[in-house]
Design an enzyme around this catalytic site. Structure first.
Site, PDB file in Angstrom:
ATOM      1  N   LYS A   1      63.212 -13.490  10.888  1.00 37.22           N
ATOM      2  CA  LYS A   1      64.587 -12.300  10.869  1.00 37.22           C
ATOM      3  C   LYS A   1      65.573 -13.458  11.617  1.00 37.22           C
ATOM      4  O   LYS A   1      65.287 -14.182  11.224  1.00 37.22           O
ATOM      5  CB  LYS A   1      63.421 -11.794  12.468  1.00 37.22           C
ATOM      6  CG  LYS A   1      62.990  -9.961  12.069  1.00 37.22           C
ATOM      7  CD  LYS A   1      62.060  -9.154  13.677  1.00 37.22           C
ATOM      8  CE  LYS A   1      61.712  -8.159  13.378  1.00 37.22           C
ATOM      9  NZ  LYS A   1      60.446  -7.826  13.888  1.00 37.22           N
TER      10      LYS A   1
ATOM     11  N   ARG B   1      52.996  -9.551  10.456  1.00 40.85           N
ATOM     12  CA  ARG B   1      53.610  -8.517   8.893  1.00 40.85           C
ATOM     13  C   ARG B   1      54.755  -9.733   8.579  1.00 40.85           C
ATOM     14  O   ARG B   1      56.089  -9.898   9.138  1.00 40.85           O
ATOM     15  CB  ARG B   1      55.040  -7.076  10.218  1.00 40.85           C
ATOM     16  CG  ARG B   1      55.115  -6.378   9.492  1.00 40.85           C
ATOM     17  CD  ARG B   1      55.931  -5.190   9.565  1.00 40.85           C
ATOM     18  NE  ARG B   1      56.911  -4.296   9.493  1.00 40.85           N
ATOM     19  CZ  ARG B   1      57.693  -4.783   8.574  1.00 40.85           C
ATOM     20  NH1 ARG B   1      58.230  -5.722   8.433  1.00 40.85           N
ATOM     21  NH2 ARG B   1      58.818  -3.759   7.794  1.00 40.85           N
TER      22      ARG B   1
HETATM   23  N1  PMM Z   1      60.763  -5.548  12.306  1.00 40.31           N
HETATM   24  C1  PMM Z   1      60.436  -4.083  11.219  1.00 40.31           C
HETATM   25  C2  PMM Z   1      60.275  -3.116  10.735  1.00 40.31           C
HETATM   26  N2  PMM Z   1      59.169  -2.902  10.760  1.00 40.31           N
HETATM   27  N3  PMM Z   1      57.141  -2.349  12.228  1.00 40.31           N
HETATM   28  C3  PMM Z   1      56.452  -3.858  14.073  1.00 40.31           C
HETATM   29  N4  PMM Z   1      55.524  -3.142  14.107  1.00 40.31           N
HETATM   30  N5  PMM Z   1      57.035  -4.662  14.189  1.00 40.31           N
HETATM   31  C4  PMM Z   1      58.493  -5.080  13.555  1.00 40.31           C
HETATM   32  O1  PMM Z   1      58.401  -5.589  14.229  1.00 40.31           O
HETATM   33  C5  PMM Z   1      59.079  -4.186  12.495  1.00 40.31           C
HETATM   34  C6  PMM Z   1      58.235  -3.082  11.861  1.00 40.31           C
HETATM   35  C7  PMM Z   1      61.906  -4.599  10.714  1.00 40.31           C
HETATM   36  O2  PMM Z   1      61.891  -5.722   9.499  1.00 40.31           O
HETATM   37  P1  PMM Z   1      62.198  -5.697   8.540  1.00 40.31           P
HETATM   38  O3  PMM Z   1      63.192  -4.961   7.903  1.00 40.31           O
HETATM   39  O4  PMM Z   1      61.795  -6.696   7.598  1.00 40.31           O
HETATM   40  O5  PMM Z   1      61.285  -4.054   7.781  1.00 40.31           O
END
Ligand code: PMM
Length: 286
Positions: free
Chosen positions: A208, A248
């Site tokens: 991020k 994650r």
């Molecule tokens: N961030 C993204 C997508 N899904 N789900 C959860 N539970 N927590 C998060 O902080 C989160 C998520 C955005 O990141 P990406 O574009 O790398 O998927």
């Protein structure tokens, strides 16, 4: 938890896994590298992303979910829409990962309660990030950790009231969602106060922007997305040591190693450094 974004525009892997076979192969690779869960999403949540319609979102995620489930992978579906979650669960998904914490679709609680599956409730204050929204910071008063903690406790209560099982609930502070770098660091520093709610907690810092800012070069240029994985693994180590349920991440291998290091460190040489079998899945007080 390894990430497979079946999207055209996610900030770190947008466009790479729109093809079903490529997405399934990537998810299997993440599983082989040590992911206990592979998170499949069909809609980007980056600031300013345009929403895709529910039919398109479902068409993207369902075949990938099915392919991974057929390969024996435990799958979460990253969606805030009840019909998409329902379709993914019908295709064999095991977990619903809802970045809106149940706020975007009032039918989500019913879907989750009926499926009896774990539900990740992320802290989310608005859909400002969509439809050209700037993804600006919300006002948390003087104590962002307290505000997020209270919000998550209320979301968990609402889920319980809607019939979701106690042990199904996982909480996530929602790093980067209507939060700036200071908020994100405050939340990581104060993770024990979120963990103190007595529920499993997911930490999702991977690649991020606040990591890019932390690692900026001397001219102030943020570290590129692809250079943020070692910092992500450092957050995994600290999250695991603090007692998080999961992280994650996009690059699974180093984080899987980090979890094992943290477990062996906590174990102190008495139990062979197991990664806590039996504590990986949601329980009311894990
Ligand atoms: N961030 C993204 C997508 N899904 N789900 C959860 N539970 N927590 C998060 O902080 C989160 C998520 C955005 O990141 P990406 O574009 O790398 O998927």
């Amino acid at each position: 938890m390894g990430v497979v974004n079946v999207t055209a525009d996610s900030f770190s892997d947008g466009g790479r896994y729109l093809d079903v076979d490529a997405a399934v192969a990537h998810g299997r690779r993440l599983s082989d590298e040590g992911a206990d869960v592979v998170d499949v999403g069909g809609e980007s949540t980056r600031p300013g992303a345009t929403r895709v319609d529910a039919v398109t979102e479902a068409k993207r995620v369902v075949p990938v979910v099915r392919g991974l489930v057929d390969a024996g992978v435990t799958v979460s579906v990253d969606t805030m829409r009840a019909p998409v979650a329902e379709a993914a669960l019908a295709a064999g998904a095991h977990i619903v990962n809802d970045v809106s914490g149940g706020l975007a679709d009032s039918d989500m609680a019913r879907v989750v309660a009926e499926a009896g599956c774990p539900w990740i409730l992320m802290h989310w204050v608005s859909d400002d990030r969509f439809a050209g929204g700037a993804g600006g910071r919300a006002d948390y008063g003087v104590d962002v950790v307290g505000a997020v903690r209270e919000h998550l406790a209320r979301r968990a209560d609402a889920a319980l009231a809607a019939g979701v099982a106690e042990e199904a609930i996982v909480l996530d502070p929602g790093l980067g969602f209507a939060k700036d770098g200071r908020d994100n660091w405050a939340l990581l520093h104060g993770l024990d106060r979120i963990l103190d709610l007595g529920r499993p907690v997911l930490v999702a810092a991977s690649r991020k922007r606040f990591l890019g800012t932390l690692l900026a070069d001397p001219a102030g240029e943020p570290r590129a997305v692809t250079g943020r994985d070692p910092a992500t693994a450092a957050i995994t180590t600290l999250s695991a040591a603090a007692g998080a349920w999961g992280v994650r991440v996009h690059d699974v291998g180093p984080s899987a190693d980090a979890v094992r290091v943290a477990a062996a460190w906590a174990d102190g040489g008495t139990g062979g450094g197991s990664d806590g079998e039996g504590s990986r899945w949601p329980t009311a007080s894990s």
